[in-house]
Design a protein around this motif. Structure first.
Motif, short mmCIF file in Angstrom:
data_model
loop_
_atom_site.label_atom_id
_atom_site.label_comp_id
_atom_site.label_asym_id
_atom_site.label_seq_id
_atom_site.Cartn_x
_atom_site.Cartn_y
_atom_site.Cartn_z
N ARG A 1 3.38 3.23 -0.37
CA ARG A 1 2.29 2.17 -0.73
C ARG A 1 2.53 0.98 -0.18
O ARG A 1 3.85 0.37 -0.25
CB ARG A 1 2.06 2.25 -2.35
N SER B 1 -2.08 13.59 -4.59
CA SER B 1 -3.14 14.14 -3.66
C SER B 1 -2.62 14.50 -2.37
O SER B 1 -3.11 15.02 -1.50
CB SER B 1 -4.24 12.73 -3.25
N VAL C 1 4.91 9.83 1.59
CA VAL C 1 4.01 8.83 0.89
C VAL C 1 4.48 7.49 0.58
O VAL C 1 5.38 7.48 -0.11
CB VAL C 1 3.33 9.26 -0.19
N THR D 1 -4.58 1.25 -6.96
CA THR D 1 -4.38 2.84 -6.94
C THR D 1 -2.69 2.98 -7.02
O THR D 1 -2.25 2.86 -5.77
CB THR D 1 -5.03 3.59 -5.71
N VAL E 1 -1.81 8.49 -5.21
CA VAL E 1 -1.79 8.97 -3.74
C VAL E 1 -0.75 10.22 -3.81
O VAL E 1 -0.91 11.16 -3.02
CB VAL E 1 -1.44 7.96 -2.98
N LEU F 1 -10.54 9.10 -2.21
CA LEU F 1 -9.13 9.56 -2.02
C LEU F 1 -9.05 10.93 -1.95
O LEU F 1 -8.39 11.40 -0.78
CB LEU F 1 -8.08 9.02 -3.14
N SER G 1 -0.58 4.28 2.13
CA SER G 1 -1.76 3.69 1.20
C SER G 1 -1.82 2.22 1.12
O SER G 1 -0.62 1.63 0.82
CB SER G 1 -1.66 4.53 0.03
#
Length: 236
Positions: A96, A88, A94, A80, A85, A60, A75
């Motif tokens: 998921r 990062s 972002v 995870t 995420v 990652l 993602s």
């Protein structure tokens, strides 16, 4: 799973870019779907509206560095959490997603959590049924909708084998089971599972005899054990 999503999107005419540590694999998938393989993750970040992140969880941080400047990240990393995420990819939209394999034909289930713009949400809707879940529920949801296509396939295999053992041609048995499964799936979209089971089961009939045999053999317990085993594996 990323390849399955790409195949689903390719059918809708979306322009797709591919990057992989295995450049041959990226070129092959691009060729199959009419997309383009790029030379690096940096180029991908520069050109793509959204990047579907499908690396090993341990990679990652490296991927995040290579994708610096990306506008939005989705993602599909297993086990995870979203917050990992997000940490990062600071300042980036972002989300998921946990999809199942049927996204390949636009009939998948996609559990989502995080930030999704209207355009991206529309693209996800094209892949199947989308449900928003707290990040904490992703493992259980995955054990159900992510793993269950394999369980349905195992059930189909077992029924085909039973049909062949009883004298049917294998091709015919498989066709009968597959079409019955497809029709049952359509019914289950509009009827509760228990209601459909009862409506097929006439008192004293052949379906009742079959269900009784399944109960004696522990069918419910077996599927429960499968879900628990999947959860244990996901949670380490």
């Amino acid at each position: 799973m990323a390849a399955a999503m790409a195949r689903g999107w390719a059918g809708n005419g979306d322009r797709l870019l591919f990057s992989d540590v295995d450049a041959v694999k990226a070129r092959q998938l691009a060729g199959e779907l009419g997309g383009e393989a790029v030379d690096s993750n940096a180029e991908l970040a520069e050109r793509a509206d959204v990047v579907v992140l499908a690396v090993k969880p341990g990679a990652l941080e490296q991927a995040a560095g290579e994708l610096s400047g990306v506008g939005a990240v989705v993602s599909i990393l297993g086990a995870t959490p979203l917050e990992t995420v997000e940490a990062s990819f600071r300042g980036v939209e972002v989300g998921r997603i946990m999809p199942n394999l049927a996204v390949e034909v636009g009939g998948g289930v996609l559990c989502i959590s995080g930030r999704f713009g209207a355009e991206l949400r529309g693209r996800l809707d094209a892949l199947g049924y989308v449900v928003e879940l707290p990040d904490s529920q992703f493992d259980v949801a995955t054990a159900l909708m992510g793993c269950s296509p394999a369980y349905f396939a195992l059930l189909a295999e077992a029924l085909v084998e039973a049909g062949v053992s009883a004298g049917l041609d294998e091709g015919l048995a498989e066709k009968l089971v597959v079409e019955a499964a497809a029709g049952s799936g359509a019914l289950l979209r509009i009827r509760r599972p228990a209601d459909l089971r009862v409506s097929v089961t006439s008192p004293g009939g052949s379906t009742e005899a079959g269900l009784d045999a399944l109960e004696r053999e522990g069918a419910r317990e077996a599927f429960g054990a499968a879900v628990r085993a999947s959860l244990e594996r996901m949670r380490g």
